[in-house]
Scaffold this active site. Structure first.
Site: not given
Ligand code: ARG
Ligand code: MN
Ligand code: MN
Length: 324
Positions: A115, A143, A145, A147, A160, A249, A251, A294
């Site tokens: 990402h 997502d 998350h 990010d 990411h 994303d 996920d 992702e």
């Molecule tokens: N694009 C993603 N899948 N991001 C996951 C980030 C996970 C966590 N918040 C981090 O800063 O590392």
């Molecule tokens: Mn993401």
């Molecule tokens: Mn994510």
């Protein structure tokens, strides 16, 4: 499903011009394999389907870009970021490719990659849309998350987890080779950002979301109101007169549907909810770009083809395939 989308897009000169960028980059996080996703998506027939079934006129250079020539050999951690110069160089090159497609009036589809590449895609469409239409874009970020870590708030140092901080200017860096190339014309407003699907947000990120009044719909909101009402509210927040960049994303989906991803989190969207989000955004006629990121076919390999299939489905829905 043989009919082309019927909607005339509001912010593109024609409805069927599509620019595709394939980005085989995994340097925004630590797990190898996410760089193989564009090829897996293409081999599953995605681009052929867009051409043949959705009747898109596709501009694609036939390459999965790794930008190896742009990646520096020396890349020490900096401000807690891992591989800062590599991610900066790749996203800078990607930003220019996306900018060119968008300036030509094409819908831009970017196949990631992790990402972090959204730093390149969104900066490219933000700049092009300002130049071409004199307008600011909105971003819908789907997502698990947020990010939106700054280099300082991040626990992992993986970039990411930081793209939204750089894109909104919440994180800034002067050094040209470490995102210093990002200028105001590349940035987006926190007011035009909407999240959907959140369920694993770091403490520091929660504070950033709160302090900046950022609109976010978590899985809790989806359980409470249903995906239909959430989409009405999300699109209502953006308004009907704003070009939209959708950054998806994989996920965001529950691992049941998309297990092959680097930071899977249980309790996510069903495949149908993911498709519905993409359809609702398509239906606005305001969508100008989509990122699909992702997918990592080398993780949970027995579910890899299922994950790729889910990714293809999201893309087709966002391009209007399932609208009547
Ligand atoms: N694009 C993603 N899948 N991001 C996951 C980030 C996970 C966590 N918040 C981090 O800063 O590392
Ligand atoms: Mn993401
Ligand atoms: Mn994510």
């Amino acid at each position: 499903m043989t009919s082309a989308p019927t909607l005339q897009p509001k912010f593109l000169p024609t409805r069927n011009q599509l620019g595709v960028v394939a980005v085989g980059f995994s340097g925004g996080q630590c797990k190898p394999g996410v760089d193989a996703a564009p090829m897996a998506l293409i081999e599953a027939g995605l681009i052929d389907q867009l051409k043949e079934e959705l009747e898109f006129n596709v501009t694609y250079d036939g390459q999965v870009h790794a930008y190896t020539e742009a990646i520096p050999t020396e890349d020490p951690d900096y401000r807690n970021m891992k591989k800062p110069r590599a991610v900066s160089a790749v996203t800078n090159a990607l930003s220019q490719q996306v900018y060119e497609h968008s300036m030509a009036g094409r819908f831009v589809l970017t196949l990631g990659g992790d990402h972090s590449i959204a730093i390149g895609t969104i900066s490219g469409t933000a700049k092009a849309t300002r130049e071409r239409l004199g307008r600011d874009i909105a971003v819908i970020w789907v997502d698990a998350h947020a990010d939106i870590n700054t280099p300082e708030s991040s626990g992992s140092g993986n970039i990411h987890g930081m793209p939204v901080a750089f894109l909104t200017g919440l994180a800034k860096e002067d050094k040209e080779d470490t995102f210093g190339w990002l200028r105001d014309e590349h940035r987006i407003s926190v007011k035009k950002l909407v999240y959907i699907g959140l369920r694993d947000v770091d403490r520091g990120e929660k504070k950033i979301l709160r302090d900046n009044g950022i609109k976010a719909f978590s899985m809790h909101d989806i359980d409470r109101y249903g995906i239909g009402k959430v989409m009405d509210q999300a699109l209502g927040w953006i308004g009907s007169d704003t070009p939209i960049h959708l950054s998806f994303d994989i996920d965001a989906l529950d691992p049941q549907w998309a297990p092959s991803t680097g930071t899977a989190v249980r309790g996510g969207l069903t495949l149908r909810e993911g498709d519905f989000i993409a359809e609702c955004v398509a239906e606005t006629g305001s969508l100008i770009a989509l990122d699909l990121v992702e997918v990592n076919p080398s993780l949970e390999t027995e579910g890899a083809s299922e994950t790729v299939r889910a990714g293809c489905s999201i893309v087709r829905c966002a391009l209007g395939d399932t609208l009547l």
